[in-house]
Enzyme design. Structure first.
Site, PDB file in Angstrom:
ATOM      1  N   HIS A 117       6.268 144.869  17.153  1.00 37.40           N
ATOM      2  CA  HIS A 117       7.478 144.857  17.968  1.00 37.40           C
ATOM      3  C   HIS A 117       7.385 145.864  19.113  1.00 37.40           C
ATOM      4  CE1 HIS A 117      11.514 142.884  17.491  1.00 37.40           C
ATOM      5  NE2 HIS A 117      11.799 143.729  18.476  1.00 37.40           N
ATOM      6  N   ARG A 133       8.561 149.390  18.475  1.00 38.02           N
ATOM      7  CA  ARG A 133       9.988 149.676  18.543  1.00 38.02           C
ATOM      8  C   ARG A 133      10.692 149.592  17.186  1.00 38.02           C
ATOM      9  NH1 ARG A 133      11.787 149.227  23.785  1.00 38.02           N
ATOM     10  NH2 ARG A 133      13.769 148.216  23.305  1.00 38.02           N
TER      11      ARG A 133
END
Length: 417
Positions: free
Chosen positions: A300, A303
Site C-alpha cells: 500500500h 501507508r
C-alpha cells in the site's frame, strides 16, 4: 603552439542559439521536469503541506516506503551487446487486454484535494497514452465521471469492502454497468495505518481552515483559488466526509472481511478480478488456487503496516510459485522507468504507479500527468535499448540482479506453516 586569433563575429553568432521563452508558466515548469523527482519538487512548491504530505508520506517511520525505493536503487542491470534495438515495442497484455506501456495508474484516494482536476485528469491522460486507469473507492470523482473522461480506454475499479456491505456491492454493480473491465479487491486495509504526517498537519476532509493552514497557504493562493472555485468534492462511495483522514478510512474499512467476502464479490462481479495487497507467498498460493485472475504485490505504498515486506524483493519467489496460474503485478516505490523494466524482468506482468501520478497532477494538472507518463515512457524505452532488448517479452531475470543490504536471519523454516 595553438595559433590565436581575434574572435570572428560571424562565428560567434553561429554559437548563439537562444531558446524561445515560454510564456505559459505551466508548460515552462513541466518542460523543465526531466524526472519524476523533478515533478515532485514542483508539486511541493505548489501544494499546501497537508495535501502534499498526504501523497508524499507513509505510515509510522515510513520505513516500508524508503526500503521499497531503496530496493529499486539496489539493482544491477546486465545488458547484452550487438543487437539491433533501433525500435522497441513497449506494448504488453494484462488482464485480457493491451497496454501501450507496462504500467498503469494506481488507485489513489482524495485525489482532487491534491489538484482539482483530479481523477478526470488521470483517466484522460491514461486513455490518451493507451494505459489503464484505476479508480479508488475513496476517489473524488464518480465511476460515471471517470468513464466519461476515459470513454474508450481501460478503466479499473479498486474496492474496499466496507462494514456496510450494501455500499460496496452497489459500487461493484455500478462499475460493471459503466464498462470497467477489472475489479481490484484491496485486502491490506483492515484498519488505517498510522499516517503521522496527516495527524501532525491536522489533515481532514474537507480541509479545515486554521491559522496554521492559512500561514502555509499564503504562498500558494492558486491552490485555494482552484479549490474554492471548483465543484464540491464528491466521493465514489462516502456520503459523509467530515473528520480526519484516519477516521474516514476507518469508517470505510472493515477488519472482519475474509475469504467469504471475496467469494461474495466474485458472485457479483462479472469480469476479471485482481487481489491487491498480497504480501506473502502462502496467501499468493491460496488465491491462485481459488482461481483469481491476478494478484498485486503491494504494501500500500508503505501507508499501512510499516516494516512490511518490500514487494520487489518478494516478486521472484511469488512468480516462481504462482506465476503460471495468475498474473503477478507490483506497485510501491516505482519512480523511474528503470524500476518498471526491472520489475518486468523479474517476472511481474505489469506495474502500477501512484505517487508518481500524483506528483505530476500536483505539478501541472492533466498536462502534468501527461508529462509523468512521457518521462516514464522515455526512461523505459531508453533502458530497454541499453539492455538491448526489443520487446517486453524479451525481459528476463538474467537482465537484473537484486542487490541486498539486509540479511534474513530467520532460522530455516521460520514463517512457514
Amino acid at each position: 603552439m595553438v595559433k590565436r586569433q581575434a574572435p570572428r563575429p560571424a562565428e560567434v553568432l553561429e554559437l548563439l542559439r537562444f531558446k524561445r521563452f515560454e510564456f505559459d508558466g505551466r508548460k515552462r515548469r513541466l518542460e523543465s521536469a526531466l524526472t519524476v523527482q523533478d515533478l515532485r519538487r514542483i508539486a511541493k512548491r505548489r501544494t499546501p503541506a497537508a495535501a502534499f504530505d498526504y501523497t508524499d508520506g507513509a505510515a509510522d517511520g515510513e520505513l516500508s516506503l524508503s526500503r521499497a525505493r531503496q530496493a529499486f536503487e539496489d539493482i544491477e542491470f546486465h545488458p547484452s551487446v550487438l543487437r539491433d534495438v533501433s525500435t522497441v515495442d513497449t506494448t504488453t497484455r494484462i488482464l485480457g487486454g493491451t497496454s501501450a506501456l507496462p504500467f498503469g495508474i494506481a488507485p489513489t484516494g482524495f485525489t482532487r484535494l491534491m489538484q482539482t482536476e483530479g481523477e478526470e485528469a488521470g483517466a484522460g491522460a491514461a486513455g490518451a497514452a493507451g494505459i489503464p486507469f484505476c479508480l479508488s473507492t475513496l476517489g473524488t470523482s464518480s465511476i460515471e465521471t471517470v468513464k466519461e473522461a476515459n470513454p474508450n480506454g481501460r478503466n479499473w475499479f479498486q474496492l474496499y469492502v466496507m462494514n456496510q456491505r450494501h455500499i460496496s456491492y452497489g459500487l461493484v454493480e455500478r462499475a460493471a454497468a459503466a464498462g470497467f473491465d477489472t475489479l481490484f479487491f484491496t485486502v491490506d486495509t483492515p484498519v488505517a495505518g498510522a499516517r503521522l504526517r496527516d495527524k501532525r498537519n491536522g489533515f481532514s476532509i474537507p480541509p479545515q481552515i486554521s491559522l496554521r493552514t492559512v500561514a502555509n497557504t499564503m504562498t500558494r493562493p492558486w491552490w485555494w483559488w482552484d479549490f474554492l472555485t471548483t465543484p464540491k468534492l464528491e466521493f465514489a462511495s462516502l456520503s459523509s466526509t467530515g473528520g480526519t483522514v484516519g477516521e474516514l478510512l476507518n469508517a470505510a474499512m472493515d477488519p472482519s472481511i475474509d475469504y467469504d467476502d471475496l467469494a461474495e464479490i466474485r458472485k457479483i462481479w462479472p469480469h476479471r478480478i485482481a487481489i491487491k495487497g498480497v504480501q506473502n507467498v502462502e496467501d499468493a498460493k491460496r488465491l491462485a488456487d481459488l482461481g483469481v485472475d491476478a494478484i498485486v504485490l503491494s504494501n500500500h505504498g508503505g501507508r499501512q503496516l510499516d516494516r512490511a515486506p518490500v514487494p520487489f524483493h518478494l516478486l521472484p519467489e511469488v512468480v516462481r510459485e504462482v506465476g503460471d496460474d495468475v498474473e503477478v503485478m507490483i506497485d510501491t516505490g516505482i519512480m523511474n522507468g528503470a524500476d518498471v523494466v526491472a520489475s518486468i524482468a523479474m517476472g511481474a506482468k505489469f506495474t502500477l504507479v501512484g505517487r508518481a501520478y500524483l506528483y505530476g497532477l500536483m505539478a501541472g494538472g492533466r498536462e502534468g500527468v501527461d508529462r509523468m507518463i512521457e518521462i516514464l515512457s522515455e526512461q523505459i524505452v531508453r533502458t530497454m535499448k541499453l539492455l538491448q532488448v526489443t520487446s517486453i517479452e524479451e525481459l528476463e531475470p538474467k537482465h537484473v540482479t537484486q542487490l541486498t543490504r539486509f540479511a534474513d536471519l530467520r532460522p530455516r523454516g521460520a514463517g512457514e506453516r
